[in-house]
Design a protein around this motif. Structure first.
Motif, PDB file in Angstrom:
ATOM      1  N   VAL A   1       0.362  -1.053   0.220  1.00 36.57           N
ATOM      2  CA  VAL A   1      -0.552   0.226   0.510  1.00 36.57           C
ATOM      3  C   VAL A   1       1.158   1.037   0.280  1.00 36.57           C
ATOM      4  N   ALA A   2       1.126   1.741  -0.837  1.00 32.50           N
ATOM      5  CA  ALA A   2       2.094   3.402  -1.020  1.00 32.50           C
ATOM      6  C   ALA A   2       1.130   4.856  -1.068  1.00 32.50           C
ATOM      7  N   ASP A   3      -0.518   4.025  -1.363  1.00 28.53           N
ATOM      8  CA  ASP A   3      -1.234   5.381  -1.657  1.00 28.53           C
ATOM      9  C   ASP A   3      -3.207   4.132  -1.128  1.00 28.53           C
ATOM     10  N   VAL A   4      -3.342   4.361  -0.069  1.00 31.41           N
ATOM     11  CA  VAL A   4      -4.383   3.875   0.783  1.00 31.41           C
ATOM     12  C   VAL A   4      -5.623   3.972  -0.730  1.00 31.41           C
TER      13      VAL A   4
ATOM     14  N   ILE B   1      -2.552   0.860  -4.324  1.00 31.11           N
ATOM     15  CA  ILE B   1      -2.224  -0.740  -3.821  1.00 31.11           C
ATOM     16  C   ILE B   1      -2.274  -1.904  -4.641  1.00 31.11           C
ATOM     17  N   VAL B   2      -1.288  -2.435  -5.059  1.00 28.67           N
ATOM     18  CA  VAL B   2      -0.848  -3.762  -5.501  1.00 28.67           C
ATOM     19  C   VAL B   2      -0.818  -4.951  -4.202  1.00 28.67           C
ATOM     20  N   SER B   3      -1.644  -6.353  -5.328  1.00 27.86           N
ATOM     21  CA  SER B   3      -2.228  -7.506  -5.009  1.00 27.86           C
ATOM     22  C   SER B   3      -0.035  -8.003  -5.198  1.00 27.86           C
TER      23      SER B   3
ATOM     24  N   SER C   1     -17.287  -9.217  -7.358  1.00 30.05           N
ATOM     25  CA  SER C   1     -16.064 -10.120  -7.478  1.00 30.05           C
ATOM     26  C   SER C   1     -14.471  -8.431  -7.680  1.00 30.05           C
ATOM     27  N   LEU C   2     -14.621  -8.117  -6.968  1.00 25.19           N
ATOM     28  CA  LEU C   2     -14.171  -6.279  -7.687  1.00 25.19           C
ATOM     29  C   LEU C   2     -12.803  -6.901  -6.731  1.00 25.19           C
ATOM     30  N   PRO C   3     -11.475  -6.652  -7.758  1.00 24.19           N
ATOM     31  CA  PRO C   3     -10.356  -6.533  -7.061  1.00 24.19           C
ATOM     32  C   PRO C   3      -9.686  -5.775  -6.165  1.00 24.19           C
ATOM     33  N   VAL C   4      -8.828  -6.096  -5.697  1.00 23.52           N
ATOM     34  CA  VAL C   4      -8.822  -5.658  -3.964  1.00 23.52           C
ATOM     35  C   VAL C   4      -7.807  -4.018  -4.710  1.00 23.52           C
TER      36      VAL C   4
END
Length: 354
Positions: free
Chosen positions: A150-153, A160-162, A345-348
């Motif tokens: 998390v670089a920017d919430v 946000i990168v998974s 099913s929204l991706p994070v």
């Protein structure tokens, strides 16, 4: 330092079986009202989507009224409406999204459709102040086990990168299934945690999923708890067939240790791999006492700081949605349109709907 200024935002959370309405001003929590339908689901041993949706319909207006009364604000005073539009149960999400649209349209306020998982990250700001950015967040709940950078919430510019996620049963789902095996009530997490305190965590050597060398090559930061759940079931069945009593506390403690061991091991590895010194743990399973203790003890030896919201803010709630909405307003993010959909099913990585 407590923040007493900032945007006044009402948040609506209906992704599963709890109707959550939160009101925050900036990073200060003013109200966190929750109406849970968990007792209606308990006799089925799990959440029934249609039952949850109907419960949200019944609870929405009274819970909004209770939140406003607690916060000491009138609806027309809020600066924005924030709502979970995914992921979650489709019917349940629709109730919250429809309510949020009605409020935004009727009050003439901007609408922010936000991601449920990112909200679990943002809620920590209500307790511990601004998030260190970047940080690594581990979200563990009934439907998700995720590791995020998390670089920017608010998700701006790939904020946000998974890094990893569950490939079968999520941690909370495994807790529920093992609780059922042991004759413990639903939801299983709190009951396994309670019973495990009386047991021996090394009594039974249950497997640690995706931690073998070959698994780490392909799934270094991914999770799998299906095999662990099956191993517990087989162990219990073997005891029952032989006529021996099942040591429920020892099984619960050994199972819980296996889950927490894997979660903490992978989370700290993810933080170390990124050179990040801050780990945030959120989601319903973050309320687990053993997970908290194990994370803090292991992190201390590595010089990694751990942030975990208090248990009441770990489970689904409206405060987390309001917290993320307030951050959207404060950072000048563009509001969502009134044709905002519910996305089960929204991706994070999709933090704010357009």
């Amino acid at each position: 330092m407590e923040h007493t200024d900032g945007p006044l935002v009402l948040g609506i959370e209906t992704s599963c079986d709890e109707t959550g309405i939160g009101i925050v001003r900036g990073r200060t929590l003013l109200a966190d009202a929750v109406a849970s339908s968990v007792e209606e689901h308990a006799r089925f041993g799990g959440v029934v989507p249609e039952v949850a949706s109907r419960a949200h319909l019944d609870a929405m207006v009274p819970t909004i009224e209770r939140a406003c009364e607690t916060a000491g604000v009138a609806l027309h005073e809020v600066d924005a409406i924030s709502v979970t539009h995914g992921p979650g149960l489709a019917g349940a999400l629709l109730v919250g999204v429809a309510a949020a649209k009605a409020l935004a349209l009727g009050l003439g306020k901007p609408l922010y459709g936000v991601n449920h998982l990112a909200s679990h990250v943002a809620v920590d700001q209500l307790e511990h102040g601004a998030l260190p950015e970047p940080c690594v967040a581990m979200l563990v709940s009934g439907g998700h086990s995720s590791l995020l950078r998390v670089a920017d919430v608010t998700g701006h510019d790939d904020g946000i990168v998974s890094m990893g996620s569950t490939i079968d049963d999520a941690a909370g789902e495994a807790f529920d299934k093992v609780a059922r095996l042991l004759g413990l009530p639903f939801p299983g997490g709190p009951h396994v945690d309670r019973v495990a305190r009386e047991g021996d965590s090394v009594a039974i050597d249950f497997p640690r999923g995706l931690t073998a060398r070959k698994d780490l090559e392909r799934h270094r930061f991914d999770f799998s708890f299906s095999g662990l759940k099956t191993a517990v079931a087989r162990w219990v069945e073997t005891r029952e067939r032989s006529g021996e009593p099942v040591p429920v506390a020892d099984v619960a403690a050994s199972f819980q240790e296996a889950v927490c061991d894997v979660l903490v091991r992978k989370a700290l590895d993810a933080a170390a791999s990124e050179g990040i010194d801050d780990l945030l743990i959120g989601g319903g399973v973050a309320a687990n006492s053993r997970l908290r203790a194990l994370a803090e003890s292991r992190a201390e030896t590595l010089g990694i700081r751990v942030r975990v919201p208090r248990p009441g803010l770990c489970t689904d709630n409206g405060a987390m949605v309001a917290a993320l909405g307030a951050e959207m307003v404060a950072r000048g993010r563009t509001p969502s349109s009134l044709d905002l959909p519910a996305d089960s099913s929204l991706p994070v990585t999709d933090v704010l709907a357009g």
